[in-house]
Design a protein around this motif. Structure first.
Motif, PDB file in Angstrom:
ATOM      1  N   GLY A  85     -76.588 102.285 -23.386  1.00 23.29           N
ATOM      2  CA  GLY A  85     -77.216 100.977 -23.349  1.00 23.29           C
ATOM      3  C   GLY A  85     -77.311 100.331 -21.974  1.00 23.29           C
ATOM      4  O   GLY A  85     -78.061  99.373 -21.801  1.00 23.29           O
ATOM      5  N   PHE A  86     -76.559 100.841 -20.989  1.00 25.47           N
ATOM      6  CA  PHE A  86     -76.508 100.208 -19.666  1.00 25.47           C
ATOM      7  C   PHE A  86     -77.303 101.036 -18.663  1.00 25.47           C
ATOM      8  O   PHE A  86     -77.002 102.215 -18.430  1.00 25.47           O
ATOM      9  N   GLU A  87     -78.267 100.411 -18.034  1.00 28.88           N
ATOM     10  CA  GLU A  87     -79.108 101.131 -17.085  1.00 28.88           C
ATOM     11  C   GLU A  87     -78.322 101.612 -15.875  1.00 28.88           C
ATOM     12  O   GLU A  87     -78.563 102.720 -15.373  1.00 28.88           O
ATOM     13  N   GLN A  88     -77.388 100.802 -15.383  1.00 30.41           N
ATOM     14  CA  GLN A  88     -76.639 101.211 -14.197  1.00 30.41           C
ATOM     15  C   GLN A  88     -75.867 102.503 -14.450  1.00 30.41           C
ATOM     16  O   GLN A  88     -75.815 103.385 -13.593  1.00 30.41           O
ATOM     17  N   HIS A  89     -75.247 102.614 -15.616  1.00 30.93           N
ATOM     18  CA  HIS A  89     -74.551 103.858 -15.961  1.00 30.93           C
ATOM     19  C   HIS A  89     -75.532 105.020 -16.031  1.00 30.93           C
ATOM     20  O   HIS A  89     -75.230 106.123 -15.555  1.00 30.93           O
ATOM     21  N   MET A  90     -76.683 104.781 -16.624  1.00 38.33           N
ATOM     22  CA  MET A  90     -77.683 105.843 -16.749  1.00 38.33           C
ATOM     23  C   MET A  90     -78.132 106.325 -15.374  1.00 38.33           C
ATOM     24  O   MET A  90     -78.239 107.529 -15.126  1.00 38.33           O
ATOM     25  N   ALA A  93     -74.933 108.172 -13.669  1.00 39.08           N
ATOM     26  CA  ALA A  93     -74.585 109.457 -14.275  1.00 39.08           C
ATOM     27  C   ALA A  93     -75.681 110.485 -14.039  1.00 39.08           C
ATOM     28  O   ALA A  93     -75.400 111.669 -13.780  1.00 39.08           O
ATOM     29  N   SER A  94     -76.939 110.058 -14.123  1.00 38.43           N
ATOM     30  CA  SER A  94     -78.048 110.987 -13.887  1.00 38.43           C
ATOM     31  C   SER A  94     -77.991 111.544 -12.469  1.00 38.43           C
ATOM     32  O   SER A  94     -78.197 112.737 -12.241  1.00 38.43           O
ATOM     33  N   LYS A  95     -77.689 110.661 -11.527  1.00 40.36           N
ATOM     34  CA  LYS A  95     -77.575 111.118 -10.132  1.00 40.36           C
ATOM     35  C   LYS A  95     -76.442 112.118  -9.976  1.00 40.36           C
ATOM     36  O   LYS A  95     -76.592 113.141  -9.292  1.00 40.36           O
ATOM     37  N   SER A  96     -75.307 111.852 -10.638  1.00 38.01           N
ATOM     38  CA  SER A  96     -74.164 112.764 -10.537  1.00 38.01           C
ATOM     39  C   SER A  96     -74.466 114.119 -11.147  1.00 38.01           C
ATOM     40  O   SER A  96     -73.975 115.148 -10.667  1.00 38.01           O
ATOM     41  N   LEU A 287     -65.698 107.903 -14.701  1.00 37.03           N
ATOM     42  CA  LEU A 287     -65.365 108.506 -13.406  1.00 37.03           C
ATOM     43  C   LEU A 287     -66.482 109.388 -12.871  1.00 37.03           C
ATOM     44  O   LEU A 287     -66.607 109.565 -11.652  1.00 37.03           O
ATOM     45  N   ILE A 288     -67.315 109.930 -13.745  1.00 37.27           N
ATOM     46  CA  ILE A 288     -68.407 110.806 -13.308  1.00 37.27           C
ATOM     47  C   ILE A 288     -69.408 110.047 -12.450  1.00 37.27           C
ATOM     48  O   ILE A 288     -70.087 110.635 -11.598  1.00 37.27           O
ATOM     49  N   GLU A 289     -69.483 108.728 -12.617  1.00 36.89           N
ATOM     50  CA  GLU A 289     -70.472 107.941 -11.878  1.00 36.89           C
ATOM     51  C   GLU A 289     -70.176 107.927 -10.390  1.00 36.89           C
ATOM     52  O   GLU A 289     -71.075 107.683  -9.571  1.00 36.89           O
ATOM     53  N   ASN A 290     -68.919 108.171 -10.036  1.00 39.75           N
ATOM     54  CA  ASN A 290     -68.527 108.283  -8.630  1.00 39.75           C
ATOM     55  C   ASN A 290     -68.157 109.723  -8.275  1.00 39.75           C
ATOM     56  O   ASN A 290     -67.534 109.962  -7.235  1.00 39.75           O
ATOM     57  N   ASN A 291     -68.547 110.664  -9.152  1.00 41.74           N
ATOM     58  CA  ASN A 291     -68.171 112.066  -8.966  1.00 41.74           C
ATOM     59  C   ASN A 291     -66.672 112.221  -8.757  1.00 41.74           C
ATOM     60  O   ASN A 291     -66.211 113.016  -7.923  1.00 41.74           O
ATOM     61  N   PHE A 292     -65.899 111.428  -9.500  1.00 38.75           N
ATOM     62  CA  PHE A 292     -64.432 111.488  -9.498  1.00 38.75           C
ATOM     63  C   PHE A 292     -63.822 111.170  -8.144  1.00 38.75           C
ATOM     64  O   PHE A 292     -62.699 111.587  -7.856  1.00 38.75           O
ATOM     65  N   THR A 293     -64.556 110.427  -7.297  1.00 42.16           N
ATOM     66  CA  THR A 293     -63.984 110.029  -6.013  1.00 42.16           C
ATOM     67  C   THR A 293     -63.115 108.780  -6.145  1.00 42.16           C
ATOM     68  O   THR A 293     -62.167 108.604  -5.370  1.00 42.16           O
ATOM     69  N   VAL A 294     -63.420 107.908  -7.114  1.00 47.20           N
ATOM     70  CA  VAL A 294     -62.614 106.711  -7.307  1.00 47.20           C
ATOM     71  C   VAL A 294     -61.281 107.063  -7.969  1.00 47.20           C
ATOM     72  O   VAL A 294     -60.288 106.369  -7.799  1.00 47.20           O
ATOM     73  N   HIS A 295     -61.272 108.174  -8.714  1.00 41.54           N
ATOM     74  CA  HIS A 295     -60.042 108.678  -9.332  1.00 41.54           C
ATOM     75  C   HIS A 295     -60.280 110.128  -9.726  1.00 41.54           C
ATOM     76  O   HIS A 295     -61.364 110.490 -10.189  1.00 41.54           O
ATOM     77  N   ARG A 296     -59.284 110.950  -9.556  1.00 45.83           N
ATOM     78  CA  ARG A 296     -59.394 112.356  -9.958  1.00 45.83           C
ATOM     79  C   ARG A 296     -59.593 112.465 -11.473  1.00 45.83           C
ATOM     80  O   ARG A 296     -59.325 111.518 -12.223  1.00 45.83           O
ATOM     81  N   PRO A 297     -60.040 113.627 -11.967  1.00 42.11           N
ATOM     82  CA  PRO A 297     -60.111 113.829 -13.417  1.00 42.11           C
ATOM     83  C   PRO A 297     -58.755 113.579 -14.068  1.00 42.11           C
ATOM     84  O   PRO A 297     -57.701 113.821 -13.467  1.00 42.11           O
ATOM     85  N   LEU A 298     -58.784 113.100 -15.293  1.00 45.95           N
ATOM     86  CA  LEU A 298     -57.559 112.719 -15.981  1.00 45.95           C
ATOM     87  C   LEU A 298     -56.684 113.928 -16.287  1.00 45.95           C
ATOM     88  O   LEU A 298     -57.181 115.007 -16.617  1.00 45.95           O
TER      89      LEU A 298
END
Length: 319
Positions: A85-90, A93-96, A287-298
């Motif tokens: 529903g959120f364009e910013q996420h879309m 995530a699409s860019k990632s 986290l995928i929106e920053n390619n896991f740079t803001v935090h590593r995978p869980l």
């Protein structure tokens, strides 16, 4: 009201509503009230009348929150759709993932069916799928349907809403990336865990947050939504191990719940009481929106907290 499903120290499961730092148990308050949330939702108009007519909201709590275990407020939804529903996420995530947003996303709210049996609640442990290397979270809000209906129009959709809750759409990104090379949408990468809670807030409590659209929230490089209906000024926050990862707001949503309900119910499709629809992830809420740079995978041991203003905190631990 903030409705909960809980387990007491004897292992008995029931439902009730929050009052200060305690819980009023429904069957204890009045024997005509049910002990499971799906039954309450099915006949909620009758049950709310019993509560109101007998002034049950004013009685003392039966339990302290510290003496019970909160469970998923609706552990057995009849179905579970999740939207984007959120364009910013879309866009993020699409860019990632290395592709662009399809034009159809702007024509209609897009959803998939997720696992309505894989429902977890607050404080539940979430098992990382075997072999997964990029476990992710998604900060979402969810709406609970309260009345049976089909071919519901956006302008009438509020009549079919029961309430709202916090939703963590746990996602196995490594699995998802591989499977989505087949153009069928997400499936196994979303199959293992859907966490909701800590409560369901009835829709009347959300009227205080209702709002329109702000250009500050939707800058000109983002497409403007088609309607202002169904937006709420609600802070949405995610934390991992106490560190704030995302701070967003639900009012930035592009496709609202009423629009989603119209899309889901069109062409003679019936929405049922106890169905859940997810909002999709708020911008930067995964986290995928920053390619896991803001935090590593869980990883096992990580504690994830999703908080939405007016609802509360949904906390889970990865194992």
């Amino acid at each position: 009201m903030k409705l909960v499903t809980y387990k007491d120290k004897r292992g008995n499961t029931s439902i009730g509503w929050l009052k200060n730092d305690g819980i009023i148990d429904m069957p204890k308050a009045d024997s005509r009230l049910p002990n499971n949330m799906l039954s309450f939702i099915d006949d909620h108009e009758l049950y709310f009348k019993i509560i109101k007519d007998n002034n049950l909201e004013q009685i003392d709590a039966h339990y302290r929150l510290s003496d019970v275990q909160l469970l998923a407020p609706l552990p057995n939804p009849r179905s579970f759709r999740d939207y984007i529903g959120f364009e910013q996420h879309m866009l993020n995530a699409s860019k990632s993932f290395g592709h662009t947003v399809g034009p159809a996303w702007y024509d209609m709210p897009i959803f998939y069916f997720t696992n309505h049996h894989g429902v977890y609640g607050p404080e539940d442990e979430i098992q990382r799928p075997k072999g997964e290397t990029k476990l992710d979270i998604e900060l979402e809000m969810a709406v609970v349907i309260g009345k049976r209906g089909k071919d519901i129009k956006t302008e009438n959709a509020d009549d079919y809403i029961f309430g709202y809750t916090v939703f963590n759409d746990w996602t196995a990104r490594a699995i998802q990336k591989h499977e989505m090379t087949v153009p069928l949408g997400p499936h196994k990468g979303k199959d293992f865990a859907n966490a909701i809670g800590p409560c369901i807030v009835t829709k009347d409590e959300f009227e205080q947050y209702r709002c329109g659209i702000s250009r500050e929230i939707h800058p000109e490089h983002l497409a403007m939504p088609k309607t202002t209906d169904g937006r709420f000024d609600l802070k949405m926050t995610s934390r991992i191990n106490g560190k704030t990862i995302c701070e967003g707001n639900y009012k930035t949503v592009h496709w609202t719940f009423p629009q989603m309900m119209e899309r889901a119910s069109e062409n003679n499709v019936t929405l049922m009481p106890g169905d859940i629809l997810g909002s999709g992830t708020v911008g930067w809420g995964s986290l995928i929106e920053n390619n896991f740079t803001v935090h590593r995978p869980l990883e096992p041991g990580d504690v994830v907290e999703l908080e939405i203003e007016g609802i509360g905190v949904l906390r889970n631990t990865v194992i």
